[in-house]
Design a protein around this motif. Structure first.
Motif, PDB file in Angstrom:
ATOM      1  N   GLY A   1     -37.317  21.765 157.029  1.00 20.59           N
ATOM      2  CA  GLY A   1     -37.416  20.654 157.964  1.00 20.59           C
ATOM      3  C   GLY A   1     -38.399  19.625 157.440  1.00 20.59           C
ATOM      4  O   GLY A   1     -39.167  19.882 156.510  1.00 20.59           O
ATOM      5  N   ASN A   2     -38.377  18.442 158.034  1.00 21.70           N
ATOM      6  CA  ASN A   2     -39.310  17.393 157.627  1.00 21.70           C
ATOM      7  C   ASN A   2     -40.748  17.859 157.819  1.00 21.70           C
ATOM      8  O   ASN A   2     -41.067  18.546 158.783  1.00 21.70           O
ATOM      9  CB  ASN A   2     -39.056  16.124 158.445  1.00 21.70           C
ATOM     10  N   ASN A   3     -41.615  17.514 156.877  1.00 23.51           N
ATOM     11  CA  ASN A   3     -43.049  17.844 156.897  1.00 23.51           C
ATOM     12  C   ASN A   3     -43.313  19.347 156.855  1.00 23.51           C
ATOM     13  O   ASN A   3     -44.308  19.814 157.402  1.00 23.51           O
ATOM     14  CB  ASN A   3     -43.750  17.220 158.107  1.00 23.51           C
ATOM     15  N   THR A   4     -42.416  20.109 156.225  1.00 20.59           N
ATOM     16  CA  THR A   4     -42.665  21.533 156.036  1.00 20.59           C
ATOM     17  C   THR A   4     -42.854  21.819 154.556  1.00 20.59           C
ATOM     18  O   THR A   4     -42.434  21.042 153.694  1.00 20.59           O
ATOM     19  CB  THR A   4     -41.513  22.409 156.583  1.00 20.59           C
ATOM     20  N   SER A   5     -43.482  22.949 154.258  1.00 25.55           N
ATOM     21  CA  SER A   5     -43.757  23.350 152.881  1.00 25.55           C
ATOM     22  C   SER A   5     -43.399  24.810 152.681  1.00 25.55           C
ATOM     23  O   SER A   5     -43.407  25.598 153.628  1.00 25.55           O
ATOM     24  CB  SER A   5     -45.246  23.163 152.557  1.00 25.55           C
ATOM     25  N   VAL A   6     -43.092  25.152 151.439  1.00 28.11           N
ATOM     26  CA  VAL A   6     -42.844  26.536 151.059  1.00 28.11           C
ATOM     27  C   VAL A   6     -43.281  26.690 149.601  1.00 28.11           C
ATOM     28  O   VAL A   6     -43.204  25.739 148.820  1.00 28.11           O
ATOM     29  CB  VAL A   6     -41.354  26.920 151.251  1.00 28.11           C
ATOM     30  N   THR A   7     -43.770  27.867 149.258  1.00 28.71           N
ATOM     31  CA  THR A   7     -44.172  28.138 147.878  1.00 28.71           C
ATOM     32  C   THR A   7     -43.218  29.143 147.256  1.00 28.71           C
ATOM     33  O   THR A   7     -42.973  30.206 147.819  1.00 28.71           O
ATOM     34  CB  THR A   7     -45.610  28.694 147.820  1.00 28.71           C
TER      35      THR A   7
END
Length: 107
Positions: free
Chosen positions: A84-90
């Motif tokens: 989603g917008n403004n989400t992060s994942v590594t």
């Protein structure tokens, strides 16, 4: 009277320029890329070396949901992350032969 004609021409030119400027859209609002295409610049993807491979920190700043995956040269790719917008994942890669290739759109 010459001033009125000059002002009219200036207003017409400015209106034409203003119309041209409103047609262009920022990259963040551009249509999503096709599956397999390199992810747009609004998907940030810094790569950090680790003792056993590398990490890719993905952040979606596109203004809407995007699905991306990390391509690893000579190694296993990441799963497809729906962000989603403004989400992060590594994504963390552990291995001796793999190198970061690119980040692409997926489904």
């Amino acid at each position: 009277m010459r001033m009125t004609g000059h002002l009219t021409r200036t207003a017409v030119v400015l209106t034409a320029l203003g119309g041209a400027l409103t047609v262009t859209a920022p990259a963040a609002n551009a249509a999503p890329a096709a599956i397999g295409d390199t992810a747009p610049a609004c998907i940030s993807r810094p790569v950090y070396s680790t003792p056993n491979g590398f990490d890719v920190f993905l952040t979606n700043k596109c203004g809407g949901t995007r699905a991306v995956k990390v391509i690893v040269d000579s190694g296993g790719d990441s799963p497809c992350y729906v962000m989603g917008n403004n989400t992060s994942v590594t994504f963390s890669y552990e291995g001796i032969f793999g190198n970061y290739g690119k980040t692409v759109m997926c489904a």
